[in-house]
Every structure is written in C-alpha cells, then in structure tokens.
Enzyme design. Structure first.
Site, PDB file in Angstrom:
ATOM      1  N   GLN A   1     -72.176  78.834 -37.269  1.00  0.00           N
ATOM      2  CA  GLN A   1     -71.859  80.209 -36.900  1.00  0.00           C
ATOM      3  C   GLN A   1     -71.931  80.374 -35.391  1.00  0.00           C
ATOM      4  OE1 GLN A   1     -74.939  82.169 -39.139  1.00  0.00           O
ATOM      5  NE2 GLN A   1     -76.467  80.784 -38.310  1.00  0.00           N
TER       6      GLN A   1
ATOM      7  N   PRO B   1     -72.061  81.040 -44.532  1.00  0.00           N
ATOM      8  CA  PRO B   1     -73.165  80.266 -45.095  1.00  0.00           C
ATOM      9  C   PRO B   1     -73.983  81.020 -46.137  1.00  0.00           C
ATOM     10  CG  PRO B   1     -73.110  80.045 -42.710  1.00  0.00           C
ATOM     11  CD  PRO B   1     -72.127  81.121 -43.064  1.00  0.00           C
TER      12      PRO B   1
ATOM     13  N   ASP C   1     -79.580  73.422 -46.117  1.00  0.00           N
ATOM     14  CA  ASP C   1     -78.913  74.412 -46.954  1.00  0.00           C
ATOM     15  C   ASP C   1     -79.874  74.907 -48.032  1.00  0.00           C
ATOM     16  OD1 ASP C   1     -77.309  75.867 -48.632  1.00  0.00           O
ATOM     17  OD2 ASP C   1     -75.855  74.270 -48.996  1.00  0.00           O
TER      18      ASP C   1
ATOM     19  N   HIS D   1     -88.508  93.382 -41.688  1.00  0.00           N
ATOM     20  CA  HIS D   1     -89.354  92.224 -41.977  1.00  0.00           C
ATOM     21  C   HIS D   1     -90.570  92.602 -42.814  1.00  0.00           C
ATOM     22  CE1 HIS D   1     -87.351  90.201 -38.323  1.00  0.00           C
ATOM     23  NE2 HIS D   1     -86.880  89.660 -39.428  1.00  0.00           N
TER      24      HIS D   1
ATOM     25  N   ASP E   1     -84.046  85.958 -47.332  1.00  0.00           N
ATOM     26  CA  ASP E   1     -83.797  86.717 -46.104  1.00  0.00           C
ATOM     27  C   ASP E   1     -82.487  86.204 -45.522  1.00  0.00           C
ATOM     28  OD1 ASP E   1     -83.818  88.040 -43.722  1.00  0.00           O
ATOM     29  OD2 ASP E   1     -85.682  87.162 -42.974  1.00  0.00           O
ATOM     30  N   SER E   2     -81.401  86.593 -46.167  1.00  0.00           N
ATOM     31  CA  SER E   2     -80.092  85.999 -45.877  1.00  0.00           C
ATOM     32  C   SER E   2     -79.267  86.875 -44.948  1.00  0.00           C
ATOM     33  CB  SER E   2     -79.324  85.784 -47.186  1.00  0.00           C
ATOM     34  OG  SER E   2     -79.024  87.029 -47.773  1.00  0.00           O
ATOM     35  N   THR E   3     -78.209  86.282 -44.426  1.00  0.00           N
ATOM     36  CA  THR E   3     -77.180  87.052 -43.743  1.00  0.00           C
ATOM     37  C   THR E   3     -76.344  87.774 -44.796  1.00  0.00           C
ATOM     38  OG1 THR E   3     -75.762  85.101 -43.777  1.00  0.00           O
ATOM     39  CG2 THR E   3     -77.077  85.448 -41.807  1.00  0.00           C
TER      40      THR E   3
END
Length: 257
Positions: free
Chosen positions: A9, A141, A115, A40, A134-136
């Site tokens: 990215q 990805p 990954d 968070h 805690d992903s985008t």
C-alpha cells in the site's frame, strides 16, 4: 512529513493544524495523534472485560500499535501476538507516533509481519481467548478479513469462551457491510453477534463501530473489574461500555437480535 509505496500500500504521514500527526494508507485516513485513543480503547477494553478470564490475545492488523498499547494495559494477559502484513506501518509509527509504541518492548508482545488471513488459517485449534481484528477498510489487503472462511478459522482457533471483535465501519454509511459481517460471522458458527458504537472524528461520518462475536451473552461483562481497573483511559469506562451497546432503532431493525 513522509510518503512511500510499500509492496502492500501507499503510506503517507502529515502534520495537521488541529489533529497533530496523521497517517493515511492508500489515501484513506487511518489515525491521528489527537483522536486515535477513542478507537484504540474501544477496540481493546470492551472485548477484554467481556471475556471471563483472558490470557492469550491475537491482534490482526493494528500495525500502528495503538490497540496493542491498550491491550498491554491488562496485567492478567500472558501473551499478545500482533500479526501485521506491512512492517513499514509499524516502523513509521515508531517514528511518528511513538506514544502508541511505547509498550512494544513488553515481553508479553510478539510481532509477526505476515498475512493475517494465512496466519489464522495455519494457527492451531483452541489456542486463543481473544482475537482483535484491527483492520483497514475491506479493500486491498484487508478485504479477506471480512469473510466467512476467515471467521471460521477464528472460531476454530478460539477456545470455547473465546471472543472476536472487529472494526465494522460507519453504521450510517456502511450499513450493508455491517449486515453482511453479522451474516458471515453467524454463518461461520458464532452464536452471538453484537455491534457497539463510538465517535471517531476523522473517519467517514464521524461515527464508527466494532462488532463483537462469541458463544455467550455479549452484554454481560466484568463490570466491577472495569470500574476498578488499574490503568488510565481517556474515553473508555464501564458505563461507556454499557452505553455503546445501546443502538438506535434503524440499527436494531437492520441487525440480528
């Protein structure tokens, strides 16, 4: 302040007038120095206080280490694994967001730069108490982290009382995604799913959510432990956890009981 293209990215760091330093991934805002504590804390403390006695935790994503920093505040935890696909997110956070990384040398923390989907597929059964995704956003990805096969692997790796929580975007703008997440989570075998809500100024609509899944009643948590916690938080407290599970009518109608 910084810009680079990694194998995964594009990362950029900015200095802003009102929110301090700001990080983007592929031109989407990920965090700022000023308001990241809300996200968070809400990704960490509700799930950890809902589990009756957590000891082993995995964080999928979370390369900025803000969630890890909050998780490590819980003294009863024994092992926290962070699985982040892009090591450069962590290295740049260490430089530009050092307050989020000040616990990275805690001996309970283990870092894996790989990954998260493959890591979970290869992980042994019944070895984790809590998984924090805690992903985008579900693009690039992060896309595979929002699917039933991934949730099935998570359920297999979790112990019987294990819990998973995943950021689930804006209730206002991304309702269809939220619905599909609940559906995929239940398809994967999780009996209960509950979405909690919180403000997040720099994310689309300023209103964000996380979805908690497990086999037991997710509205019950260790409220006395939450009220008597031995660490400081700026947003989270026991009453915030109770309030975050109170949803407006349009969400109650759209999501499963």
């Amino acid at each position: 302040l910084h810009e680079e293209e990694t194998p995964f990215q594009q990362i950029a760091i900015y200095e802003t007038t009102e929110f301090g330093k700001l990080m983007t991934l592929d031109n989407l805002i990920m965090l700022t120095a000023r308001d990241n504590f809300v996200y968070h804390e809400m990704m960490s403390h509700p799930v950890l206080f809902t589990h009756p006695s957590p000891s082993d935790v995995a964080i999928i994503g979370g390369g900025d280490c803000g969630t890890l920093h909050e998780v490590l505040k819980h003294p009863n935890l024994e092992r926290i694994l962070q699985i982040e696909i892009d090591e450069r997110v962590t290295r740049l956070s260490e430089k530009y967001f050092p307050m989020l990384c000040e616990s990275n040398d805690d001996p309970r923390a283990e870092f894996y730069f790989e990954d998260g989907i493959k890591w979970m597929a290869d992980a042994p059964d019944n070895t984790l108490d809590v998984i924090i995704v805690d992903s985008t956003d579900p693009l690039g990805p992060g896309e595979g982290l929002f699917t039933a096969p991934f949730y099935r692997d998570c359920r297999r790796v979790l112990r019987p009382e294990g819990l998973l929580v995943q950021q689930s975007e804006s209730p206002l703008l991304h309702l269809s995604l939220l619905q599909s997440m609940h559906e995929a989570m239940r398809e994967a075998g999780f009996e209960n799913t509950r979405t909690l809500q919180f403000p997040q100024c720099v994310y689309p609509s300023g209103w964000w959510s996380a979805t908690l899944v497990g086999r037991n009643d997710l509205t019950q948590f260790r409220i006395n432990d939450a009220r008597n916690k031995t660490f400081d938080t700026r947003y989270y407290n026991a009453d915030i956890q109770k309030a975050s599970l109170v949803l407006p009518n349009f969400l109650l109608e759209a999501l499963p009981d």
